[in-house]
Design an enzyme around this catalytic site. Structure first.
Site, PDB file in Angstrom:
ATOM      1  CG  ASP A 274      53.105  84.722  98.773  1.00 25.99           C
ATOM      2  OD1 ASP A 274      54.432  84.207  99.356  1.00 25.99           O
ATOM      3  OD2 ASP A 274      53.114  83.430  97.491  1.00 25.99           O
TER       4      ASP A 274
ATOM      5  CE  LYS B 140      55.308  83.835 105.113  1.00 22.90           C
ATOM      6  NZ  LYS B 140      54.370  83.995 104.786  1.00 22.90           N
TER       7      LYS B 140
ATOM      8  N   GLY C  10      59.462  86.261  99.671  1.00 19.64           N
ATOM      9  CA  GLY C  10      59.346  86.704  99.688  1.00 19.64           C
ATOM     10  C   GLY C  10      58.691  87.743 100.313  1.00 19.64           C
ATOM     11  CG  HIS C  11      58.425  88.238 103.666  1.00 25.42           C
ATOM     12  ND1 HIS C  11      59.077  87.683 104.880  1.00 25.42           N
ATOM     13  CD2 HIS C  11      58.178  86.831 102.885  1.00 25.42           C
ATOM     14  CE1 HIS C  11      59.449  86.582 105.315  1.00 25.42           C
ATOM     15  NE2 HIS C  11      58.232  85.978 103.703  1.00 25.42           N
TER      16      HIS C  11
ATOM     17  CD  GLN D  60      59.674  79.570 102.773  1.00 24.40           C
ATOM     18  OE1 GLN D  60      60.154  79.273 104.328  1.00 24.40           O
ATOM     19  NE2 GLN D  60      60.582  80.428 101.993  1.00 24.40           N
TER      20      GLN D  60
HETATM   21  P1  GDP Z   1      53.876  87.344 102.172  1.00 25.03           P
HETATM   22  O1  GDP Z   1      55.463  86.592 101.835  1.00 25.03           O
HETATM   23  O2  GDP Z   1      53.699  86.515 103.374  1.00 25.03           O
HETATM   24  O3  GDP Z   1      55.082  88.283 102.992  1.00 25.03           O
HETATM   25  O4  GDP Z   1      53.484  87.879 101.479  1.00 25.03           O
HETATM   26  P2  GDP Z   1      54.065  88.040  99.868  1.00 25.03           P
HETATM   27  O5  GDP Z   1      53.960  89.306 100.317  1.00 25.03           O
HETATM   28  O6  GDP Z   1      54.190  87.405  98.931  1.00 25.03           O
HETATM   29  O7  GDP Z   1      51.682  88.498  99.610  1.00 25.03           O
HETATM   30  C1  GDP Z   1      51.396  88.790  99.950  1.00 25.03           C
HETATM   31  C2  GDP Z   1      50.400  90.199  98.748  1.00 25.03           C
HETATM   32  O8  GDP Z   1      49.732  90.499  99.113  1.00 25.03           O
HETATM   33  C3  GDP Z   1      51.702  91.192  98.716  1.00 25.03           C
HETATM   34  O9  GDP Z   1      52.040  92.265  97.261  1.00 25.03           O
HETATM   35  C4  GDP Z   1      51.289  92.559  99.143  1.00 25.03           C
HETATM   36  O10 GDP Z   1      51.932  93.795  99.080  1.00 25.03           O
HETATM   37  C5  GDP Z   1      50.349  92.220  99.278  1.00 25.03           C
HETATM   38  N1  GDP Z   1      48.576  92.696 100.324  1.00 25.03           N
HETATM   39  C6  GDP Z   1      48.994  92.210 101.664  1.00 25.03           C
HETATM   40  N2  GDP Z   1      48.060  92.816 102.776  1.00 25.03           N
HETATM   41  C7  GDP Z   1      46.878  92.820 101.901  1.00 25.03           C
HETATM   42  C8  GDP Z   1      46.169  93.994 101.506  1.00 25.03           C
HETATM   43  O11 GDP Z   1      45.038  93.080 102.191  1.00 25.03           O
HETATM   44  N3  GDP Z   1      45.584  93.493 100.600  1.00 25.03           N
HETATM   45  C9  GDP Z   1      45.801  94.017  99.570  1.00 25.03           C
HETATM   46  N4  GDP Z   1      44.699  94.280  98.629  1.00 25.03           N
HETATM   47  N5  GDP Z   1      46.998  92.949  98.527  1.00 25.03           N
HETATM   48  C10 GDP Z   1      47.711  93.099 100.047  1.00 25.03           C
HETATM   49  P1  IMO Z   2      57.031  83.601 101.612  1.00 22.62           P
HETATM   50  O1  IMO Z   2      57.613  83.926 102.584  1.00 22.62           O
HETATM   51  C1  IMO Z   2      54.956  80.493  98.536  1.00 22.62           C
HETATM   52  C2  IMO Z   2      56.316  77.193  97.978  1.00 22.62           C
HETATM   53  C3  IMO Z   2      57.492  77.148  96.521  1.00 22.62           C
HETATM   54  C4  IMO Z   2      56.963  75.256  96.691  1.00 22.62           C
HETATM   55  C5  IMO Z   2      57.678  74.733  97.804  1.00 22.62           C
HETATM   56  C6  IMO Z   2      59.031  74.353  98.129  1.00 22.62           C
HETATM   57  O2  IMO Z   2      57.562  84.467 100.587  1.00 22.62           O
HETATM   58  O3  IMO Z   2      55.530  82.979 102.081  1.00 22.62           O
HETATM   59  P2  IMO Z   2      61.193  75.482  98.179  1.00 22.62           P
HETATM   60  O4  IMO Z   2      61.737  76.854  97.122  1.00 22.62           O
HETATM   61  O5  IMO Z   2      60.815  75.735  99.289  1.00 22.62           O
HETATM   62  O6  IMO Z   2      62.016  74.149  97.555  1.00 22.62           O
HETATM   63  O7  IMO Z   2      59.808  75.286  97.409  1.00 22.62           O
HETATM   64  O8  IMO Z   2      57.447  76.331  98.695  1.00 22.62           O
HETATM   65  N1  IMO Z   2      57.537  78.109  98.878  1.00 22.62           N
HETATM   66  C7  IMO Z   2      56.619  79.274  98.586  1.00 22.62           C
HETATM   67  N2  IMO Z   2      55.321  79.623  98.597  1.00 22.62           N
HETATM   68  N3  IMO Z   2      55.302  81.358  99.376  1.00 22.62           N
HETATM   69  C8  IMO Z   2      57.274  81.350 100.042  1.00 22.62           C
HETATM   70  O9  IMO Z   2      57.610  82.214 101.132  1.00 22.62           O
HETATM   71  C9  IMO Z   2      57.494  80.184  99.443  1.00 22.62           C
HETATM   72  N4  IMO Z   2      58.660  79.359 100.099  1.00 22.62           N
HETATM   73  C10 IMO Z   2      58.586  78.477  99.092  1.00 22.62           C
HETATM   74  O10 IMO Z   2      56.501  77.429  95.852  1.00 22.62           O
HETATM   75  O11 IMO Z   2      55.814  74.559  96.543  1.00 22.62           O
HETATM   76 MG    MG Z   3      55.952  86.199  99.796  1.00 24.55          MG
END
Ligand code: GDP
Ligand code: IMO
Ligand code: MG
Length: 423
Positions: free
Chosen positions: A13, A16, A40-41, A224
């Site tokens: 998270d 990416k 979840g991106h 991840q």
């Molecule tokens: P990913 O899994 O690495 O793609 O990241 P996620 O989407 O799960 O989580 C990142 C969260 O932070 C999302 O809700 C984005 O919309 C948000 N986000 C990304 N970059 C920034 C930033 O620079 N500032 C803020 N406030 N939110 C951001």
């Molecule tokens: P993105 O791509 C954050 C964590 C789960 C758990 C561990 C194992 O959005 O960054 P699994 O479902 O793979 O058996 O879970 O890894 N986990 C993540 N945490 N972002 C993710 O993906 C994750 N995918 C798995 O919370 O601790």
């Molecule tokens: Mg994510």
């Protein structure tokens, strides 16, 4: 002729999805190489936020090919929902999305087994997203899995039946007392298979060889984060794939020789969802602020993300393992208004100060050792260039660059596309 990699350096998270979308224009192909719908991106375009689980984050650009690589595991039910959600928002995926025939299939009993396994572990549970990831990769490495390409060959149903029965026995052995309606799940599963079978399936490794020969630029998108890597993460509290740079070679069939840039994405602080050690975790007014302002809730499960200070020990470890050549720092806007910012620069373990990642973060009464910085108060979400950033933030970035020995080339100041500074 090259492939760039984009990877998360923390526990996932990091942002990416936002960065893949932001830099996609420089590439002709975006390829996901591992993980599945545990990811979840989030990509914010205008006032709409889109969450992708299986589909690569380049899907919002015209004329860009998006590939789901062989290293990815696909749940057809979630995949169908994802595609339908995009088409409901008028985002066309036709001719833009290609799937490797070698990607493995998540079947309903993989998810049930995940659930039973977690339940049987009690307080020692991994905190899995329960999307069937572990059991699917287990069947892949155990040489029992079903690849999506198998769906077009005769006999895969026999393997499906064998797997299902094996899983049901395993679930019963776990004595985990989970309830499910397998008929209903299977109905949805087979319906979704008919849907996914209409997609374009390719031998993605050959497609990528040919594209590279033609001089096309490829971006490999990780899911991840490095600390969730099956080999180098905080085992056993990890996911079941190689989330680090080598995973891109396996998950797409590309040679390490073809890799050019390795872009490492990290938040200006740290978060983690699920169980497992997190040395710089905090639980106070500041973590509450980070959680609220940063909207730190899982994009896949909605669970609150644990929050803490930046951990340069684990970050340096991730930089070294991945061979990161440049960094993208996310979410420093969330830290505006914090008086004193801490950064973990070493740990104390067994009474000694250590600056390298130890075998276990759970042993020896491990404690973080911090360096303290003056924070910044300004709202930076509208800054358009570096000169508009507060001096204290610039000092914070310079310190990180010095410790990690890699330049920060992207500074993200909000979820939007235009809230991105390229240096
Ligand atoms: P990913 O899994 O690495 O793609 O990241 P996620 O989407 O799960 O989580 C990142 C969260 O932070 C999302 O809700 C984005 O919309 C948000 N986000 C990304 N970059 C920034 C930033 O620079 N500032 C803020 N406030 N939110 C951001
Ligand atoms: P993105 O791509 C954050 C964590 C789960 C758990 C561990 C194992 O959005 O960054 P699994 O479902 O793979 O058996 O879970 O890894 N986990 C993540 N945490 N972002 C993710 O993906 C994750 N995918 C798995 O919370 O601790
Ligand atoms: Mg994510």
């Amino acid at each position: 002729m090259f492939v760039d990699l984009l990877l998360g350096l923390q526990w996932g998270d990091e942002g990416k999805g936002k960065i893949v979308d932001a830099i996609s224009k420089g590439y002709s192909i975006i390829s996901r190489f591992q993980g599945g719908p545990n990811a979840g991106h989030t990509i914010k375009i205008g006032d709409k936020s889109h969450v992708l689980h299986t589909i690569p984050s380049g899907i919002f650009h015209k004329n860009l090919i998006n590939i789901i690589g062989n290293g990815v595991v696909i749940d057809p039910i979630i995949f169908k929902e994802e595609v339908l959600k995009l088409s409901n928002r008028d985002i066309d995926i036709s001719n833009k999305l290609l799937i490797s025939k070698k990607a493995h299939l998540i079947i309903p009993t993989h998810c049930l087994l995940d659930q039973a396994s977690e339940k049987s572990k009690g307080i020692k549970k991994i905190g899995s997203t329960l999307k069937g990831i572990g059991p699917t990769y287990m069947d892949k490495t155990g040489r029992n899995g079903i690849r999506v390409g198998d769906l077009f060959l005769e006999g895969w149903e026999v393997q499906y039946g064998k797997l299902k029965n094996k899983h049901l026995k395993m679930i019963a052995n776990l004595n985990a007392d989970i309830s499910f309606d397998l008929d209903e799940l299977e109905l949805k599963f087979f319906e979704s298979l008919n849907f996914i079978k209409k997609m374009s399936f390719i031998d993605s490794e050959n497609f990528l060889f040919d594209s590279l020969k033609k001089g096309e630029k490829i971006l490999a998108e990780g899911a991840q984060g490095s600390m969730l890597d099956i080999d180098f993460g905080t085992y056993p509290f990890v996911t079941s794939s190689n989330t680090t740079a080598s995973g891109a070679c396996n998950g797409l069939g590309i040679s390490p020789k073809k890799i050019n840039k390795v872009i490492g994405v990290f938040k200006a602080y740290t978060t983690r969802v699920g169980s497992g050690p997190f040395p710089s975790e905090i639980s106070d007014k500041i973590s509450e602020k980070i959680s609220n302002v940063g909207k730190e809730f899982g994009a896949t499960t909605g669970r609150p993300r644990r929050c803490g200070w930046l951990d340069l020990v684990s970050l340096k470890y991730a930089v070294d393992i991945n061979g990161v050549t440049e960094l993208a720092m996310m979410k420093s806007d969330v830290m505006s208004g914090i008086d004193k910012i801490k950064v973990c620069t070493s740990y104390e373990q067994y009474g000694k100060e250590i600056s390298r990642m130890p075998f276990s973060l759970n042993s020896g009464n491990l404690k973080p050792i911090y360096t303290e910085f003056n924070g910044w108060q300004e709202d930076i979400t509208k800054a358009k260039n570096e000169s508009q950033l507060p001096e204290n933030l610039k000092k914070y970035i310079s310190f990180i660059e010095e410790k990690l020995e890699v330049p920060v080339k992207i500074i993200s100041l909000g979820p939007g596309r235009d809230q991105t500074i390229f240096r």
